[in-house]
Design a protein around this motif. Structure first.
Motif, PDB file in Angstrom:
ATOM      1  N   GLY A  23       1.376  12.755  -4.199  1.00  0.00           N
ATOM      2  CA  GLY A  23       1.128  11.554  -3.412  1.00  0.00           C
ATOM      3  C   GLY A  23       2.373  10.692  -3.322  1.00  0.00           C
ATOM      4  N   MET A  24       2.198   9.474  -2.832  1.00  0.00           N
ATOM      5  CA  MET A  24       3.362   8.608  -2.677  1.00  0.00           C
ATOM      6  C   MET A  24       3.114   7.208  -3.221  1.00  0.00           C
ATOM      7  SD  MET A  24       6.445   8.116  -1.988  1.00  0.00           S
ATOM      8  CE  MET A  24       6.546   9.857  -1.801  1.00  0.00           C
ATOM      9  N   LEU A  25       2.039   6.553  -2.862  1.00  0.00           N
ATOM     10  CA  LEU A  25       1.865   5.147  -3.234  1.00  0.00           C
ATOM     11  C   LEU A  25       0.965   4.929  -4.445  1.00  0.00           C
ATOM     12  CD1 LEU A  25       1.552   3.556   0.321  1.00  0.00           C
ATOM     13  CD2 LEU A  25       3.587   3.798  -1.103  1.00  0.00           C
ATOM     14  N   GLY A  65      -4.286  10.197   0.778  1.00  0.00           N
ATOM     15  CA  GLY A  65      -4.937  11.500   0.598  1.00  0.00           C
ATOM     16  C   GLY A  65      -4.389  12.540   1.551  1.00  0.00           C
ATOM     17  N   VAL A  66      -4.166  12.149   2.789  1.00  0.00           N
ATOM     18  CA  VAL A  66      -3.576  13.062   3.776  1.00  0.00           C
ATOM     19  C   VAL A  66      -2.181  13.484   3.306  1.00  0.00           C
ATOM     20  CG1 VAL A  66      -2.694  13.236   6.148  1.00  0.00           C
ATOM     21  CG2 VAL A  66      -4.921  12.177   5.713  1.00  0.00           C
ATOM     22  N   THR A  67      -1.421  12.526   2.793  1.00  0.00           N
ATOM     23  CA  THR A  67      -0.077  12.820   2.286  1.00  0.00           C
ATOM     24  C   THR A  67      -0.144  13.805   1.130  1.00  0.00           C
ATOM     25  OG1 THR A  67       0.770  10.680   2.970  1.00  0.00           O
ATOM     26  CG2 THR A  67       1.964  11.782   1.208  1.00  0.00           C
ATOM     27  N   TRP A  68      -1.037  13.566   0.175  1.00  0.00           N
ATOM     28  CA  TRP A  68      -1.175  14.447  -0.971  1.00  0.00           C
ATOM     29  C   TRP A  68      -1.525  15.866  -0.520  1.00  0.00           C
ATOM     30  CZ3 TRP A  68      -4.340  17.767  -3.518  1.00  0.00           C
ATOM     31  CH2 TRP A  68      -4.055  18.021  -4.864  1.00  0.00           C
ATOM     32  N   LEU A  69      -2.525  15.982   0.337  1.00  0.00           N
ATOM     33  CA  LEU A  69      -2.955  17.305   0.806  1.00  0.00           C
ATOM     34  C   LEU A  69      -1.856  17.999   1.617  1.00  0.00           C
ATOM     35  CD1 LEU A  69      -6.604  16.398   1.830  1.00  0.00           C
ATOM     36  CD2 LEU A  69      -5.921  17.925  -0.038  1.00  0.00           C
TER      37      LEU A  69
END
Length: 153
Positions: free
Chosen positions: A138-140, A19-23
């Protein structure tokens, strides 16, 4: 009991980092700090490093500070928050830089539908060369529509 709590903190932070990555990706990398991320959206790398790699330095610095304060005056929860961030960072590096962008040619001939879907989602993100109209930040966690494509094969 304390070690179970520390393990739970590490796992929870790892999962929350998506979530931190997405934001961060959507609102900071494609917003305020686009000038650092922009070269990453260009078709070819201009060298070994990109300006985009500064985001690694930023997160690694935060991690180092948390590791430091996570050992003062004794091992505490901050250490395990840092561990969760570090483990996510390793996973991010392996997926983003190695698997998707092939900055290191370690894995050839990927057969996993999940890993193929990750690649597809990120490829869809990079079809936009500018900071607007992005998708798949996102990534994963793979959008189900890409995962379904590769489950059929």
């Amino acid at each position: 009991m304390t070690w179970l709590l520390y393990i739970a903190i590490t796992i929870a932070v790892f999962l929350c980092m998506e979530g931190v990555t997405w934001l961060t990706h959507k609102y900071i990398m494609h917003g305020l700090l686009w000038y650092l991320h922009e070269d990453h959206h260009q078709p070819k790398y201009q060298g070994v490093f990109e300006k985009n790699d500064w985001f690694f330095v930023i997160f690694a610095s935060l991690c180092m500070v948390l590791f430091y304060f996570g050992t003062i005056p004794h091992l505490n929860y901050l250490f395990f928050i840092a561990l969760g961030i570090l483990l996510y960072g390793i996973a991010y590096f392996m997926v983003h830089d190695v698997l998707i962008h092939r900055r290191f040619k370690w894995f050839d001939n990927i057969k996993s539908p999940y890993l193929k879907a990750l690649r597809k989602g990120h490829k869809m993100h990079h079809k936009h060369l500018g900071k607007e109209h992005g998708e798949c930040f996102g990534m994963l966690f793979v959008p189900i529509k890409y995962f379904k494509e590769y489950l059929k094969h």
